[in-house]
Design a protein around this motif. Structure first.
Motif, mmCIF file in Angstrom:
data_model
loop_
_atom_site.group_PDB
_atom_site.id
_atom_site.type_symbol
_atom_site.label_atom_id
_atom_site.label_comp_id
_atom_site.label_asym_id
_atom_site.label_seq_id
_atom_site.Cartn_x
_atom_site.Cartn_y
_atom_site.Cartn_z
ATOM 1 N N ASP A 151 0.709 -1.119 0.037
ATOM 2 C CA ASP A 151 0.012 0.241 -0.016
ATOM 3 C C ASP A 151 0.954 1.194 -0.086
ATOM 4 O O ASP A 151 2.084 1.410 0.393
ATOM 5 C CB ASP A 151 -0.829 0.103 1.348
ATOM 6 N N HIS B 247 0.460 5.694 0.606
ATOM 7 C CA HIS B 247 -0.382 6.570 0.773
ATOM 8 C C HIS B 247 0.151 8.145 0.777
ATOM 9 O O HIS B 247 1.747 7.926 1.225
ATOM 10 C CB HIS B 247 -1.307 6.792 2.326
ATOM 11 N N HIS C 159 -3.387 -1.556 5.995
ATOM 12 C CA HIS C 159 -3.991 -1.701 4.715
ATOM 13 C C HIS C 159 -3.059 -2.899 3.894
ATOM 14 O O HIS C 159 -3.418 -3.850 3.567
ATOM 15 C CB HIS C 159 -3.901 -0.501 3.785
HETATM 16 MG MG MG Z 1 -4.594 1.921 1.729
#
Ligand code: MG
Length: 173
Positions: free
Chosen positions: A8, A10, A42
Motif C-alpha cells: 500500500d 499513501h 492496509h
Molecule cells: Mg490504503
C-alpha cells in the motif's frame, strides 16, 4: 500453510493525524485516504486476504461505501481476521517493511507490534516491522508519502496448539 503479500502507499496530507500500525505518531502530517490512511494496516490486510485467496481490501471495504469513511483501520484489520477465521485460518506471523524518509519508524515499532498483535490475536513476537528510508530517491525520497510491503503466513485453525487437535495439529508452532 499459505502465504500472501500486500502493498500500500499513501500521500502525506497536512491537517490529518498520522496513524501507522494502529499507533498515532504526533508531530508529522497524516496520510490521505478514505479511512484513517493507515498504510501498514492496509498492506497487512491485503497480505492476509491474499494468503486466503479471499479478495483484497477494496472488495471487502469499498471506498464507495461511506461505512468506511474515516474508519479506524484497526477495525478493518479485525474484520479481516474474522473473514480469515470464517474460512478456517489463523495468522501465523506477519512481516512488514515501511519505506519513508520521515517520520522515523523505529521508535514506534514496539507499540505497533503490540497493537497489530492484539488485533490479529498473535503474540507480538509474531509481528515484524522494519522501517527504511528510500535514500532520497523518487516520490518517497521527496517525502511525499509512505509505501508499505507486507507478507503474511496463515495456517488452518486446527493446526494451532490451542485448537485441541491431535497429531499434526498438536505440534508446537
Ligand atoms: Mg490504503
Amino acid at each position: 500453510m499459505r502465504i500472501g503479500t500486500g502493498y500500500d502507499s499513501h500521500r502525506f496530507e497536512q491537517g490529518r493525524q498520522l496513524m501507522l500500525g494502529g499507533v498515532n505518531i504526533p508531530g508529522h502530517p497524516g496520510l490521505s485516504g478514505h479511512s484513517d490512511g493507515d498504510a501498514i494496516a492496509h498492506a497487512v490486510i491485503d497480505a492476509i486476504l491474499g494468503a486466503a485467496a479471499a479478495g483484497d481490501i477494496g472488495s471487502h471495504f469499498p471506498q464507495e461505501d461511506d461505512t468506511w469513511k474515516g474508519a479506524d483501520s484497526m477495525d478493518l484489520l479485525e474484520q479481516t481476521r474474522r473473514v480469515l477465521e470464517e474460512r478456517g485460518f489463523r495468522v501465523v506471523n506477519i512481516d512488514v517493511t515501511v519505506i519513508c524518509e520521515r517520520p522515523k519508524i523505529a521508535p514506534h515499532i514496539d507499540a505497533m507490534k503490540k497493537r497489530l498483535g492484539a488485533v490479529l490475536q498473535v503474540t507480538s513476537d509474531r509481528v515484524s516491522i522494519k522501517g527504511k528510508s528510500n535514500e532520497g530517491l523518487g516520490w518517497i525520497g521527496a517525502g511525499e508519502g509512505v509505501a508499505v510491503h507486507s507478507v503474511a503466513l496463515i495456517d488452518q485453525c486446527s493446526n494451532f496448539p490451542d485448537s485441541g487437535g491431535t497429531g499434526r495439529g498438536s505440534r508446537t508452532l
